[in-house]
Each structure stands twice: as C-alpha cells, then as structure tokens.
Design a protein around this motif. Structure first.
Motif, PDB file in Angstrom:
ATOM      1  N   PHE A   1       0.843  -1.194   0.000  1.00 59.02           N
ATOM      2  CA  PHE A   1       0.000   0.000   0.000  1.00 59.02           C
ATOM      3  C   PHE A   1       0.879   1.244   0.000  1.00 59.02           C
ATOM      4  CE2 PHE A   1       0.809  -1.201   4.383  1.00 59.02           C
ATOM      5  CZ  PHE A   1       1.150  -0.005   4.992  1.00 59.02           C
ATOM      6  N   PRO A   2       0.364   2.352  -0.525  1.00 57.88           N
ATOM      7  CA  PRO A   2       1.149   3.590  -0.537  1.00 57.88           C
ATOM      8  C   PRO A   2       1.069   4.281   0.811  1.00 57.88           C
ATOM      9  CG  PRO A   2      -0.986   3.996  -1.493  1.00 57.88           C
ATOM     10  CD  PRO A   2      -0.954   2.530  -1.144  1.00 57.88           C
ATOM     11  N   SER A   3       2.092   5.027   1.141  1.00 63.41           N
ATOM     12  CA  SER A   3       1.999   5.990   2.234  1.00 63.41           C
ATOM     13  C   SER A   3       2.685   7.262   1.769  1.00 63.41           C
ATOM     14  CB  SER A   3       2.642   5.443   3.525  1.00 63.41           C
ATOM     15  OG  SER A   3       4.050   5.550   3.458  1.00 63.41           O
ATOM     16  N   GLU A   4       2.682   8.279   2.606  1.00 59.47           N
ATOM     17  CA  GLU A   4       3.356   9.513   2.210  1.00 59.47           C
ATOM     18  C   GLU A   4       4.876   9.328   2.163  1.00 59.47           C
ATOM     19  OE1 GLU A   4       2.716   9.902   6.678  1.00 59.47           O
ATOM     20  OE2 GLU A   4       1.857   8.856   4.966  1.00 59.47           O
ATOM     21  N   THR A   5       5.393   8.276   2.813  1.00 55.25           N
ATOM     22  CA  THR A   5       6.842   8.046   2.857  1.00 55.25           C
ATOM     23  C   THR A   5       7.268   7.136   1.713  1.00 55.25           C
ATOM     24  OG1 THR A   5       6.494   6.262   4.480  1.00 55.25           O
ATOM     25  CG2 THR A   5       6.975   8.474   5.331  1.00 55.25           C
ATOM     26  N   VAL A   6       7.043   5.834   1.849  1.00 57.89           N
ATOM     27  CA  VAL A   6       7.318   4.850   0.805  1.00 57.89           C
ATOM     28  C   VAL A   6       6.166   3.856   0.793  1.00 57.89           C
ATOM     29  CG1 VAL A   6       9.824   5.092   1.079  1.00 57.89           C
ATOM     30  CG2 VAL A   6       8.625   3.278   2.323  1.00 57.89           C
TER      31      VAL A   6
ATOM     32  N   VAL B   1       6.642  -1.770  20.783  1.00 57.63           N
ATOM     33  CA  VAL B   1       6.074  -1.843  19.440  1.00 57.63           C
ATOM     34  C   VAL B   1       6.263  -0.489  18.757  1.00 57.63           C
ATOM     35  CG1 VAL B   1       3.743  -1.198  20.229  1.00 57.63           C
ATOM     36  CG2 VAL B   1       4.041  -2.460  18.072  1.00 57.63           C
ATOM     37  N   ALA B   2       6.612  -0.529  17.467  1.00 57.30           N
ATOM     38  CA  ALA B   2       6.757   0.686  16.668  1.00 57.30           C
ATOM     39  C   ALA B   2       5.417   0.984  16.001  1.00 57.30           C
ATOM     40  CB  ALA B   2       7.849   0.494  15.613  1.00 57.30           C
ATOM     41  N   VAL B   3       4.882   2.186  16.210  1.00 59.06           N
ATOM     42  CA  VAL B   3       3.546   2.533  15.726  1.00 59.06           C
ATOM     43  C   VAL B   3       3.577   3.886  15.024  1.00 59.06           C
ATOM     44  CG1 VAL B   3       2.239   1.198  17.433  1.00 59.06           C
ATOM     45  CG2 VAL B   3       3.022   3.489  18.014  1.00 59.06           C
ATOM     46  N   ARG B   4       2.691   4.031  14.032  1.00 64.77           N
ATOM     47  CA  ARG B   4       2.504   5.344  13.420  1.00 64.77           C
ATOM     48  C   ARG B   4       1.123   5.462  12.808  1.00 64.77           C
ATOM     49  NH1 ARG B   4       3.587   7.748   8.233  1.00 64.77           N
ATOM     50  NH2 ARG B   4       3.996   6.261   6.557  1.00 64.77           N
ATOM     51  N   VAL B   5       0.687   6.713  12.634  1.00 67.82           N
ATOM     52  CA  VAL B   5      -0.579   7.041  11.979  1.00 67.82           C
ATOM     53  C   VAL B   5      -0.223   7.728  10.663  1.00 67.82           C
ATOM     54  CG1 VAL B   5      -2.727   8.342  12.112  1.00 67.82           C
ATOM     55  CG2 VAL B   5      -1.774   7.295  14.179  1.00 67.82           C
ATOM     56  N   PRO B   6      -0.369   7.033   9.530  1.00 68.09           N
ATOM     57  CA  PRO B   6       0.067   7.605   8.248  1.00 68.09           C
ATOM     58  C   PRO B   6      -0.887   8.693   7.764  1.00 68.09           C
ATOM     59  CG  PRO B   6      -0.949   5.472   7.908  1.00 68.09           C
ATOM     60  CD  PRO B   6      -0.869   5.664   9.391  1.00 68.09           C
TER      61      PRO B   6
ATOM     62  N   ALA C   1       0.114  14.766  18.726  1.00 66.46           N
ATOM     63  CA  ALA C   1      -0.677  15.961  18.411  1.00 66.46           C
ATOM     64  C   ALA C   1       0.034  16.838  17.387  1.00 66.46           C
ATOM     65  CB  ALA C   1      -0.943  16.754  19.689  1.00 66.46           C
ATOM     66  N   ALA C   2       1.371  16.860  17.427  1.00 68.98           N
ATOM     67  CA  ALA C   2       2.131  17.726  16.527  1.00 68.98           C
ATOM     68  C   ALA C   2       2.331  17.123  15.142  1.00 68.98           C
ATOM     69  CB  ALA C   2       3.497  18.038  17.148  1.00 68.98           C
ATOM     70  N   PHE C   3       2.493  15.781  15.054  1.00 71.30           N
ATOM     71  CA  PHE C   3       2.979  15.195  13.803  1.00 71.30           C
ATOM     72  C   PHE C   3       2.115  14.079  13.219  1.00 71.30           C
ATOM     73  CE2 PHE C   3       6.852  16.635  16.128  1.00 71.30           C
ATOM     74  CZ  PHE C   3       7.163  17.683  15.283  1.00 71.30           C
ATOM     75  N   TRP C   4       1.065  13.647  13.902  1.00 71.07           N
ATOM     76  CA  TRP C   4       0.189  12.613  13.328  1.00 71.07           C
ATOM     77  C   TRP C   4      -1.107  13.233  12.854  1.00 71.07           C
ATOM     78  CZ3 TRP C   4       0.622   8.174  17.503  1.00 71.07           C
ATOM     79  CH2 TRP C   4       1.811   7.463  17.280  1.00 71.07           C
ATOM     80  N   PRO C   5      -1.638  12.806  11.723  1.00 67.79           N
ATOM     81  CA  PRO C   5      -1.056  11.837  10.787  1.00 67.79           C
ATOM     82  C   PRO C   5       0.209  12.408  10.142  1.00 67.79           C
ATOM     83  CG  PRO C   5      -3.395  12.226  10.308  1.00 67.79           C
ATOM     84  CD  PRO C   5      -2.955  13.299  11.244  1.00 67.79           C
ATOM     85  N   GLY C   6       1.215  11.552   9.931  1.00 68.33           N
ATOM     86  CA  GLY C   6       2.436  12.011   9.302  1.00 68.33           C
ATOM     87  C   GLY C   6       3.577  11.042   9.465  1.00 68.33           C
TER      88      GLY C   6
ATOM     89  N   VAL D   1       6.699  12.143   0.273  1.00 62.85           N
ATOM     90  CA  VAL D   1       7.853  12.433   1.129  1.00 62.85           C
ATOM     91  C   VAL D   1       9.089  11.714   0.627  1.00 62.85           C
ATOM     92  CG1 VAL D   1       8.801  12.264   3.471  1.00 62.85           C
ATOM     93  CG2 VAL D   1       6.409  12.909   3.133  1.00 62.85           C
ATOM     94  N   GLY D   2       8.966  10.419   0.352  1.00 65.28           N
ATOM     95  CA  GLY D   2      10.034   9.705  -0.341  1.00 65.28           C
ATOM     96  C   GLY D   2      11.084   9.056   0.532  1.00 65.28           C
ATOM     97  N   VAL D   3      11.223   9.436   1.794  1.00 59.72           N
ATOM     98  CA  VAL D   3      12.062   8.696   2.739  1.00 59.72           C
ATOM     99  C   VAL D   3      11.166   8.228   3.881  1.00 59.72           C
ATOM    100  CG1 VAL D   3      14.234   9.862   2.226  1.00 59.72           C
ATOM    101  CG2 VAL D   3      12.735  10.803   3.989  1.00 59.72           C
TER     102      VAL D   3
END
Length: 320
Positions: free
Chosen positions: A30-35, A118-123, A88-93, A177-179
């Motif tokens: 699936f796509p994300s803003e990063t890779v 666990v490593a977590v993120r909200v894309p 609050a500052a960076f998610w989604p991101g 974003v690409g990285v």
C-alpha cells in the motif's frame, strides 16, 4: 509457490478487495506519504511471518504497525505525555514512535521481534487512511521491497522486487515524502532518535523541549532501518563527490553540479531531494549497470538532509 500479484486501483472496489485479502492473511502493498509498505494483519502470526519471508527480512528486525488514529494506537501501546505531544504535533504524518506494547492487545509478537515494545505510526496518505478504516485493524507495514534493497516510492517499484511473492499492490501513485518515517524511542529514559526520516529532528526536539539521544544498533536493532547495510542498489555507491571518476554515474544536488547524470534537486531543495531519493537510486543503478558505480554529490546534514544522508550512508556501506 509463485503468486499472481494483482494491481488494485485506488477505488472503493480496490480498497474492499485489499481489505478482504488482508483479513484472509494475504499480503497487500500500500502507498503511504513516505514509501510503499508491505501490509499484513499485525494480529496474525502467519501474516507477519509471511512479511519476513516475502522480503527475506531477518526476524530480529521489528516491523512498524500502522493505525488509523491516536485512539487505535493507545489500544496497542502505552502512550505517555511525551508520546501524546508528538502525536498531536505530527500525526497523521511520517513519525513512528517506539512505545511499550500492551500485552493484552493481541498483536503478533513477531511485529516486535520478541521485544516488549512496538513501533507505531498514523500515516497521512489519504488512500492508506481509507484502507485502514476499511480493514478495521492494525497493519504491519515495512517497506515493500526485498530486505536491504532500495525502498519503493511507486507501485512499479514494488512489482520489480516482490511480484510473485505477494497478493496485490494498491496503486496510489508516487509517494510525496520519499524517505521513511523518523523513528523516536520513548519506551525508557530519555527520548531516542532511532532513525532520521520524514520529520526533521529539530522539529521533534522543539516539541519535546529536549534533545534526542542516539539509540539502537545494527547488531541489535530496536526499530527498522538500523542495519548497517540497507537501501542498497546493485552498483557500488560513493558519497560526498564533487568530481566524479570516469565511468561513475554522478547524482548531483544543487546548482553547482553541472554535467551531473541525474540530480536529487537542481535547486538544492531538501524536500524535493527526499521525495526523489529512492527513485534516483534506482535510476542511477539502471544507468550504472552490472558492476557499475554511483557517485552522490554532498547533501547538507540538516533537516531532511539528515535522513537523506542516513539512507545514502547505509546504501554505501559494505554489503554483508
């Protein structure tokens, strides 16, 4: 056994089919803003094991779990005040947090590589967010490429590396974003920079009100992207080059690289350079050919430049 890897359109029908495949334990990129990420149900041991197998990834290298929102993150990980401030500052991101894992939440232990975190993120990618909502669960999603090779920023990059190994690719176009995401460890003690990425370190430190300390290692990674040789093309890579040797494919940066074969950004824009990095690595590798050499011009080591230089350093590292 080779699979027929399908390409799914970014439509309601494509999303429904992707969610159905994921629920059945299949793998869908699936796509994300990063890779592009290689998605599997983070609650299913078999799906997580299949991710490691498809990538050829060492099972001591943990996976990032993608979730729809902060409330979903809190169901699977313990969030303190620092984590909530960064969310609050960076998610989604493009920010990943390594947090204490809630044992009772039902994640496969494979996503954590046996650790209590666990490593977590909200894309932020709108198609990824729709996929997470349609699927209704946590998605393990490392980069959708063979382990150690150049990360994919387009659907065709995924197919180049993983066709026949995964069920489908949800095509969301080029990644902005690409990285990969910046990874910050908050599981114990001072906040740690585990991997530079799409959110500049300076911005994170401003929110926390304190500097990040270096964390993790190639020998015992606590987050993805810490192996010493990673993101590598087939050709040898040389860095900080202002005058390439004969036969090298020179990738420039900024206006002072007249005659470069390719450029991360002709104007010296770090955001453009980050977005183009992995595509330029692939294109330079194609031009260099078997046994060829690639030379990269210097990139400033500030802001997104820190993430770019981290990826280039790992691409240039001796291969195992």
């Amino acid at each position: 056994m080779s699979l027929e890897t399908r390409s799914l359109a970014p439509t309601t029908e494509g999303l429904d089919e992707a969610a159905r495949l994921l629920a059945a334990g299949a793998l869908v990129a699936f796509p994300s803003e990063t890779v592009y990420g290689l998605g599997g149900d983070a609650r299913q041991d078999a799906a997580c094991a299949a991710i490691y197998a498809a990538k050829g990834r060492p099972q001591f290298n943990p996976l990032i779990v993608h979730l729809a929102d902060v409330a979903a993150v809190a169901r699977y990980a313990v969030m303190d005040d620092r984590a909530r401030a960064l969310a609050a500052a960076f998610w989604p991101g493009p920010l990943t947090l390594v947090l204490p894992r809630r044992e009772e939440a039902g994640l496969s232990p494979l996503v954590s590589a046996g650790m209590a975190t666990v490593a977590v993120r909200v894309p932020a990618h709108p198609l990824t967010r729709r996929l997470l909502q349609t699927f209704g669960g946590p998605l393990a999603g490392p980069s959708a490429n063979p382990s150690g090779r150049v990360s994919p920023t387009r659907a065709e990059h995924v197919l180049e590396g993983l066709a026949g190994r995964i069920a489908a690719v949800l095509d969301g176009g080029p990644c902005a974003v690409g990285v990969e995401s910046t990874i910050v460890g908050l599981a114990e003690g001072a906040p740690q920079l585990l991997r530079p990425g799409g959110v500049p370190v300076e911005a994170i430190e401003a929110v926390l009100g304190q500097p990040l300390v270096a964390g993790g290692s190639a020998e015992a990674p606590t987050a993805p992207g810490q192996l010493s040789s990673h993101y590598a093309p087939g050709a040898a890579v040389r860095l900080g080059v202002t005058r390439p040797d004969a036969g090298e494919i020179w990738v420039g940066f900024g206006p002072d690289c007249a005659g470069a074969d390719l450029s991360l950004s002709e104007t010296g824009d770090l955001t453009e350079a980050a977005a183009r990095l992995f595509h330029m690595l692939r294109e330079a590798d194609r031009l260099a050919g078997q046994g060829g050499r690639i030379a990269f011009a210097p990139v400033p080591d500030t802001g997104l430049g820190r993430a770019i230089n981290d990826r280039l350093g790992r691409a240039a590292a001796p291969r195992p």
